[in-house]
Design an enzyme around this catalytic site. Structure first.
Site, PDB file in Angstrom:
ATOM      1  N   ASP A 143      14.920  12.052   0.438  1.00  0.00           N
ATOM      2  CA  ASP A 143      13.397  11.699  -0.570  1.00  0.00           C
ATOM      3  C   ASP A 143      13.970  11.977  -1.618  1.00  0.00           C
ATOM      4  O   ASP A 143      13.486  12.758  -1.768  1.00  0.00           O
ATOM      5  CB  ASP A 143      12.160  11.472   0.450  1.00  0.00           C
ATOM      6  CG  ASP A 143      11.235  11.634  -1.301  1.00  0.00           C
ATOM      7  OD1 ASP A 143      11.500  10.842  -1.690  1.00  0.00           O
ATOM      8  OD2 ASP A 143      10.157  11.443  -0.825  1.00  0.00           O
TER       9      ASP A 143
ATOM     10  N   HIS B  59       5.881  13.319   1.670  1.00  0.00           N
ATOM     11  CA  HIS B  59       5.107  12.125   1.664  1.00  0.00           C
ATOM     12  C   HIS B  59       4.919  11.395   2.357  1.00  0.00           C
ATOM     13  O   HIS B  59       6.258  10.976   3.112  1.00  0.00           O
ATOM     14  CB  HIS B  59       6.344  11.728   0.505  1.00  0.00           C
ATOM     15  CG  HIS B  59       5.013  10.389  -0.574  1.00  0.00           C
ATOM     16  ND1 HIS B  59       4.245   9.373  -0.162  1.00  0.00           N
ATOM     17  CD2 HIS B  59       3.995  11.223  -1.718  1.00  0.00           C
ATOM     18  CE1 HIS B  59       3.672   8.734  -0.783  1.00  0.00           C
ATOM     19  NE2 HIS B  59       3.548   9.659  -1.822  1.00  0.00           N
TER      20      HIS B  59
ATOM     21  N   CYS C 125      -0.665  12.509  -1.182  1.00  0.00           N
ATOM     22  CA  CYS C 125      -0.293  11.538  -0.013  1.00  0.00           C
ATOM     23  C   CYS C 125       0.691  12.799   0.733  1.00  0.00           C
ATOM     24  O   CYS C 125       1.759  12.309   1.436  1.00  0.00           O
ATOM     25  CB  CYS C 125       0.507  10.694  -0.970  1.00  0.00           C
ATOM     26  SG  CYS C 125      -0.098   9.239  -1.447  1.00  0.00           S
TER      27      CYS C 125
ATOM     28  N   LYS D 259       9.315   6.558 -11.349  1.00  0.00           N
ATOM     29  CA  LYS D 259       9.177   8.129 -12.238  1.00  0.00           C
ATOM     30  C   LYS D 259      10.163   8.353 -12.543  1.00  0.00           C
ATOM     31  O   LYS D 259       9.815   9.687 -13.365  1.00  0.00           O
ATOM     32  CB  LYS D 259       8.999   8.469 -10.659  1.00  0.00           C
ATOM     33  CG  LYS D 259       8.045   7.813  -9.653  1.00  0.00           C
ATOM     34  CD  LYS D 259       7.996   8.862  -8.255  1.00  0.00           C
ATOM     35  CE  LYS D 259       6.809   8.865  -6.682  1.00  0.00           C
ATOM     36  NZ  LYS D 259       5.757   9.044  -7.502  1.00  0.00           N
TER      37      LYS D 259
ATOM     38  N   GLN E  99      11.228  12.297  -5.916  1.00  0.00           N
ATOM     39  CA  GLN E  99      10.790  13.248  -7.289  1.00  0.00           C
ATOM     40  C   GLN E  99      12.388  14.533  -7.809  1.00  0.00           C
ATOM     41  O   GLN E  99      11.844  15.157  -9.535  1.00  0.00           O
ATOM     42  CB  GLN E  99      10.155  14.840  -6.595  1.00  0.00           C
ATOM     43  CG  GLN E  99       8.920  13.983  -6.274  1.00  0.00           C
ATOM     44  CD  GLN E  99       7.514  13.708  -7.525  1.00  0.00           C
ATOM     45  OE1 GLN E  99       7.965  13.877  -8.477  1.00  0.00           O
ATOM     46  NE2 GLN E  99       6.970  12.425  -6.521  1.00  0.00           N
TER      47      GLN E  99
END
Length: 394
Positions: free
Chosen positions: A188, A112, A350, A214, A191
């Site tokens: 990261d 991203h 992104c 999220k 997700q």
């Protein structure tokens, strides 16, 4: 998992009962318990924290500490290893600004932009070399990691789960390769934290970042985990009130982590809401959350592969589905779905370098979550079939 029952906890579906919301990789909806937690804080405990000596301030301070403890437990971290930030983007920027290291930077093409750009700017400012890991079947290539990560590497920043492909990357192997070369690892988890169990001690990344919005939490909430010995050596990202031990004319002594990275009045109500979101997910069980998302994604992939002109780019085992349509731009496909009450995301997500590697101008993405049903999936597939027929005919 009973998504029909879970759906009853989310007020937005009372307002929009026909909505098939499949844009959860962008942001999730909020259950009543999270909304109530934020509202009740403002109604019952609102005060600034950390300095007040009166009962209300003490209650607000305790609520903030309890929220940090709840989130730390969710990822198997110690409370003083959890920094509250606005989102994953701020966490990456905090690290890029505050972390000093020797050597180059390794990123991935699937990353991203919020994972890439802070480190690219640091590389520009400090004249550091950048290498990019390639993609193989929707995952970061281990061969590429072995080729690109070496003794000249200082930091590796990777996604746990790609927001383009929805597949879990082989991060344990990549982390081992990085640590064997004395490189730091930033993971990261934007997700992954909403969809699977996340044990930071087991996974052994040096830093982990994810967003609250999220995973059912309020907007403007996020988490940066860091190994405490690394956090203590980092300079503050911002300076001001609440993150100091003392200020004199000729000397400033900063507080220990995590307070040294939380300058100013924090989003206390947001932290309380994030803790309520964690509690909601824990009640369901993260293994159940993961299985449900993958089950629906598998059904979507199977249905899409039967539609003429559709090319699925998410691999087997993904928890979301990205696809292209031979006859139409992703935005046009998404608009047809919108007209049928199906909310999806379309574009480059992104991740423009990844789209260049795939040689596509974007993709349509459907990302299910705990309140999505098989009826939502059928509605989605029926709408994609119609979109394909419309644009094929033209």
């Amino acid at each position: 998992m009973k998504p029909e029952k879970i759906r009853e906890d989310f007020p937005i579906f009372d307002e929009r009962p026909e909505l098939a919301y499949l844009d959860n990789a962008a942001t999730s909806q909020k259950p009543e318990s999270v909304i109530d937690a934020v509202e009740n804080f403002y109604r019952e405990n609102n005060s600034n924290i950390g300095r007040g000596l009166y009962e209300l301030a003490n209650d607000a301070t305790q609520a903030y500490k309890d929220a940090r403890s709840k989130v730390a437990g969710f990822i198997n971290a110690d409370s003083d290893e959890v920094i509250f930030v606005r989102n994953t983007t701020e966490a990456e920027n905090l690290l890029a600004s505050s972390l000093d290291f020797e050597g180059g930077i390794v990123l991935s093409k699937m990353a991203h932009h919020s994972e890439q750009l802070p480190w690219r700017r640091k590389a520009d400012e400090e004249d550091k070399n950048i290498e990019y890991l390639g993609t193989e079947n929707g995952k970061i290539s281990i061969k590429s990691a072995k080729d690109k990560i070496d003794e000249d590497t200082g930091l590796v920043a990777i996604s746990h789960i790609s927001n383009v492909f929805g597949a879990e990357n082989p991060v344990e192997e990549i982390i081992e390769i990085a640590h064997d070369n004395d490189a730091l690892v930033v993971l990261d988890a934007a997700q992954s934290a909403p969809h699977r169990p996340l044990d930071v001690k087991d996974i052994d990344a040096d830093f982990v970042a994810f967003s609250g919005h999220k995973m059912l939490g309020p907007s403007g909430t996020g988490v940066l985990y860091g190994k405490k010995e690394l956090l203590q050596d980092m300079r503050p990202y911002q300076v001001g009130g609440g993150m100091i031990n003392s200020v004199e004319h000729d000397e400033v002594k900063y507080a220990d982590a995590p307070e040294r990275f939380e300058a100013g009045t924090p989003n206390v109500a947001g932290a309380v809401g994030l803790a309520a979101a964690v509690e909601y997910l824990e009640d369901i069980g993260m293994e159940n959350v993961s299985a449900h998302s993958k089950k629906l994604a598998e059904k979507m992939i199977g249905g899409l592969e039967e539609i003429e002109g559709i090319d699925v780019i998410s691999p087997e085992g993904a928890n979301l589905v990205s696809f292209t349509c031979e006859y139409a731009h992703p935005h046009d496909v998404a608009e047809v779905l919108n007209q049928h009450g199906v909310a999806v995301r379309a574009g480059h997500h992104c991740a423009q370098p990844q789209m260049v590697e795939l040689d596509v101008n974007g993709a349509t993405r459907a990302s299910p979550y705990i309140y999505n049903t098989e009826e939502d999936v059928e509605k989605f597939l029926e709408s994609v079939r119609e979109a394909s027929e419309i644009f094929n005919a033209t």
